[in-house]
Design a protein around this motif. Structure first.
Motif, mmCIF file in Angstrom:
data_model
loop_
_atom_site.group_PDB
_atom_site.id
_atom_site.type_symbol
_atom_site.label_atom_id
_atom_site.label_comp_id
_atom_site.label_asym_id
_atom_site.label_seq_id
_atom_site.Cartn_x
_atom_site.Cartn_y
_atom_site.Cartn_z
ATOM 1 N N SER A 1 0.808 -1.225 0.000
ATOM 2 C CA SER A 1 0.000 0.000 0.000
ATOM 3 C C SER A 1 0.838 1.272 0.000
ATOM 4 N N SER A 2 2.118 1.164 0.378
ATOM 5 C CA SER A 2 2.990 2.349 0.380
ATOM 6 C C SER A 2 3.326 2.820 -1.038
ATOM 7 N N GLY A 3 2.978 2.009 -2.043
ATOM 8 C CA GLY A 3 3.329 2.361 -3.422
ATOM 9 C C GLY A 3 2.157 2.761 -4.288
ATOM 10 N N LYS A 4 1.087 3.269 -3.672
ATOM 11 C CA LYS A 4 -0.112 3.622 -4.458
ATOM 12 C C LYS A 4 0.190 4.592 -5.597
ATOM 13 N N GLU A 5 1.117 5.491 -5.371
ATOM 14 C CA GLU A 5 1.430 6.494 -6.399
ATOM 15 C C GLU A 5 2.062 5.872 -7.646
ATOM 16 N N TYR A 6 2.621 4.669 -7.503
ATOM 17 C CA TYR A 6 3.286 4.022 -8.641
ATOM 18 C C TYR A 6 2.363 3.065 -9.404
ATOM 19 N N LEU A 7 1.345 2.560 -8.714
ATOM 20 C CA LEU A 7 0.578 1.436 -9.254
ATOM 21 C C LEU A 7 -0.431 1.809 -10.335
ATOM 22 N N ASN A 8 -0.434 3.090 -10.755
ATOM 23 C CA ASN A 8 -1.327 3.470 -11.851
ATOM 24 C C ASN A 8 -0.761 3.068 -13.207
ATOM 25 N N ARG A 9 0.456 2.512 -13.213
ATOM 26 C CA ARG A 9 1.041 1.980 -14.457
ATOM 27 C C ARG A 9 1.073 0.458 -14.363
ATOM 28 N N PRO A 10 0.394 -0.250 -15.269
ATOM 29 C CA PRO A 10 0.379 -1.716 -15.205
ATOM 30 C C PRO A 10 1.763 -2.343 -15.203
ATOM 31 N N ILE A 11 2.727 -1.712 -15.873
ATOM 32 C CA ILE A 11 4.078 -2.277 -15.928
ATOM 33 C C ILE A 11 4.695 -2.328 -14.534
ATOM 34 N N ILE A 12 4.275 -1.431 -13.644
ATOM 35 C CA ILE A 12 4.795 -1.436 -12.267
ATOM 36 C C ILE A 12 4.287 -2.674 -11.527
ATOM 37 N N THR A 13 3.015 -2.983 -11.711
ATOM 38 C CA THR A 13 2.446 -4.177 -11.075
ATOM 39 C C THR A 13 3.190 -5.423 -11.517
ATOM 40 N N ASP A 14 3.485 -5.506 -12.795
ATOM 41 C CA ASP A 14 4.205 -6.660 -13.328
ATOM 42 C C ASP A 14 5.647 -6.687 -12.816
ATOM 43 N N SER A 15 6.263 -5.516 -12.754
ATOM 44 C CA SER A 15 7.648 -5.433 -12.281
ATOM 45 C C SER A 15 7.742 -5.780 -10.797
ATOM 46 N N LEU A 16 6.682 -5.511 -10.068
ATOM 47 C CA LEU A 16 6.624 -5.865 -8.654
ATOM 48 C C LEU A 16 6.778 -7.371 -8.490
ATOM 49 N N SER A 17 6.086 -8.122 -9.318
ATOM 50 C CA SER A 17 6.182 -9.583 -9.275
ATOM 51 C C SER A 17 7.613 -10.029 -9.560
ATOM 52 N N LYS A 18 8.205 -9.439 -10.581
ATOM 53 C CA LYS A 18 9.568 -9.820 -10.947
ATOM 54 C C LYS A 18 10.542 -9.474 -9.821
ATOM 55 N N PHE A 19 10.304 -8.357 -9.150
ATOM 56 C CA PHE A 19 11.132 -7.953 -8.016
ATOM 57 C C PHE A 19 11.101 -9.014 -6.916
ATOM 58 N N PHE A 20 9.899 -9.489 -6.579
ATOM 59 C CA PHE A 20 9.770 -10.482 -5.510
ATOM 60 C C PHE A 20 10.388 -11.830 -5.900
ATOM 61 N N ILE A 21 10.371 -12.139 -7.194
ATOM 62 C CA ILE A 21 10.939 -13.412 -7.657
ATOM 63 C C ILE A 21 12.467 -13.370 -7.644
ATOM 64 N N THR A 22 13.034 -12.213 -8.022
ATOM 65 C CA THR A 22 14.480 -12.151 -8.252
ATOM 66 C C THR A 22 15.289 -11.487 -7.138
ATOM 67 N N SER A 23 14.643 -10.714 -6.274
ATOM 68 C CA SER A 23 15.388 -9.985 -5.242
ATOM 69 C C SER A 23 15.961 -10.938 -4.180
ATOM 70 N N PRO A 24 17.249 -10.790 -3.851
ATOM 71 C CA PRO A 24 17.844 -11.628 -2.789
ATOM 72 C C PRO A 24 17.258 -11.326 -1.417
ATOM 73 N N LYS A 25 16.522 -10.228 -1.336
ATOM 74 C CA LYS A 25 15.887 -9.841 -0.075
ATOM 75 C C LYS A 25 14.719 -10.756 0.260
ATOM 76 N N PHE A 26 14.116 -11.321 -0.784
ATOM 77 C CA PHE A 26 12.959 -12.216 -0.590
ATOM 78 C C PHE A 26 13.321 -13.604 -1.112
ATOM 79 N N THR A 27 13.501 -14.533 -0.210
ATOM 80 C CA THR A 27 13.870 -15.892 -0.609
ATOM 81 C C THR A 27 12.840 -16.928 -0.164
ATOM 82 N N GLU A 28 11.937 -16.523 0.725
ATOM 83 C CA GLU A 28 10.908 -17.436 1.234
ATOM 84 C C GLU A 28 9.591 -17.203 0.502
#
Length: 354
Positions: A13-40
């Motif tokens: 919810s902290s990113g509401k200002e960004y989510l008006n672009r569909p590409i951001i929503t898709d990139s969010l998924s890719k971030f969670f898949i590839t970021s070393p910060k999220f492994t679980e």
């Protein structure tokens, strides 16, 4: 079914200002898949602030979308990194997403990841069921479509849940090929989709999105108090990384629009458990001179260009096509379709989509 274990809920919810672009929503998924910060394994929701049409990675936008209508209505158009079909989303839609690690059995198991949503809906009076390979239906009508994306050993599995979607706009915006509609025994988009709001028990008729999210979370994490859901809130640095992925991935209209098919033939067929496969191709002097494969099959990692190259400059004949498809690793690149079925698709007029 093996137990579904999700470690953390991510609050975006902290990113509401960004989510008006569909590409951001898709990139969010890719971030969670590839970021070393999220492994679980993690879980999150998103809701689009405005209407958009999102098409699958391998789809032909010209046959799937009413481009004139969405331009007139200022409806955004984007292409996701994942496979699957075209969807119309607006603020009446709730997207639920699981990010998990592949253990050799769970990638592509849509039923496993749909189960918490189905269970929650049943508690609210909605008799939702899994239909086909990746749809949730109520009373025979689709209320949620799911898609998947795998990068390395980590993957996404999620879906869009139609609660208060503008069905009239959705029906005008999407124009799926007749092969897909025929496979489902229906005549139009409008006749096969619906909102779940009308199916809630009377006491839940006015349930808010926030309350619906809360109930799904309680089911996913098997708790009775929302305060017991382990939650991570996206930081400014997280969003900067998401924006970076979006800027690198978005290559302009060429990526979204693709090339308009201008071949002699455009044929499509729905394969159970795989999806709709379409081929646009031309024939000169009884030889395939050009070929392009499209479809809503849920395999974004397949090498379609290799298949297209294998069938180009091949005689337009059964044996030649079957051999070309036989060396094309169809199972890995599209799904469980046989060389004989693919050759048949190209040779038979009954599969014409033009």
């Amino acid at each position: 079914m093996k137990e579904l274990i999700i470690i953390q809920y991510v609050d975006i919810s902290s990113g509401k200002e960004y989510l008006n672009r569909p590409i951001i929503t898709d990139s969010l998924s890719k971030f969670f898949i590839t970021s070393p910060k999220f492994t679980e394994p993690i879980f999150y929701f998103s809701r689009p602030p405005q209407a958009s049409v999102v098409i699958g990675l391998n789809q032909d936008v010209y046959s799937e979308v009413n481009l004139n209508f969405i331009r007139d209505q200022k409806i955004q158009l984007s292409r996701r990194f994942a496979g699957g079909g075209a969807v119309f989303v607006d603020p009446g839609n709730l997207t639920y997403v699981f990010i998990d690690n592949d253990d050799g059995t769970n990638y592509g198991d849509f039923k496993r990841y749909a189960q918490p949503v189905i269970s929650t809906l049943k508690k609210l009076g909605v008799d939702a069921k899994m239909s086909g390979r990746n749809d949730l239906t109520v009373d025979g009508k689709k209320v949620s479509g799911m898609s998947a994306l795998k990068i390395g050993d980590r993957f996404l599995c999620g879906g869009t849940l139609m609660v208060d979607v503008d069905l009239a706009a959705a029906a005008k915006a999407l124009t799926p090929p007749k092969a897909k509609l025929a496979s489902k025994g229906i005549k139009s988009v409008h006749s096969r989709v619906t909102n779940i709001r009308q199916y809630f028990d009377p006491k839940y008729k006015n349930i808010t999105f926030e309350e619906l999210e809360k109930r799904i979370l309680l089911t996913v994490f098997r708790v009775t108090d929302i305060r017991d859901v382990p939650t991570y809130t996206m930081t400014d640095d997280d969003w900067k990384n998401v924006l970076k992925i979006a800027d690198e991935a978005y290559t302009g209209d060429d990526f979204v629009m693709g090339t308009k098919p201008d071949d002699d033939y455009f044929r499509g067929r729905h394969f159970d458990g795989v999806g709709t496969v379409e081929i646009s191709f031309s024939v000169k002097n009884d030889v395939i001179s050009h070929a392009k494969i499209y479809g809503d099959f849920n395999n974004p990692n397949g090498d379609l260009k290799a298949i297209e190259q294998n069938i180009t400059n091949v005689p337009f004949a059964k044996e030649s096509l079957e051999e070309a498809f036989r060396i094309s690793h169809l199972d890995a690149n599209i799904g469980k379709v046989s060389p004989e079925e693919m050759a048949d698709l190209m040779l038979k007029e009954k599969y014409d989509l033009k």
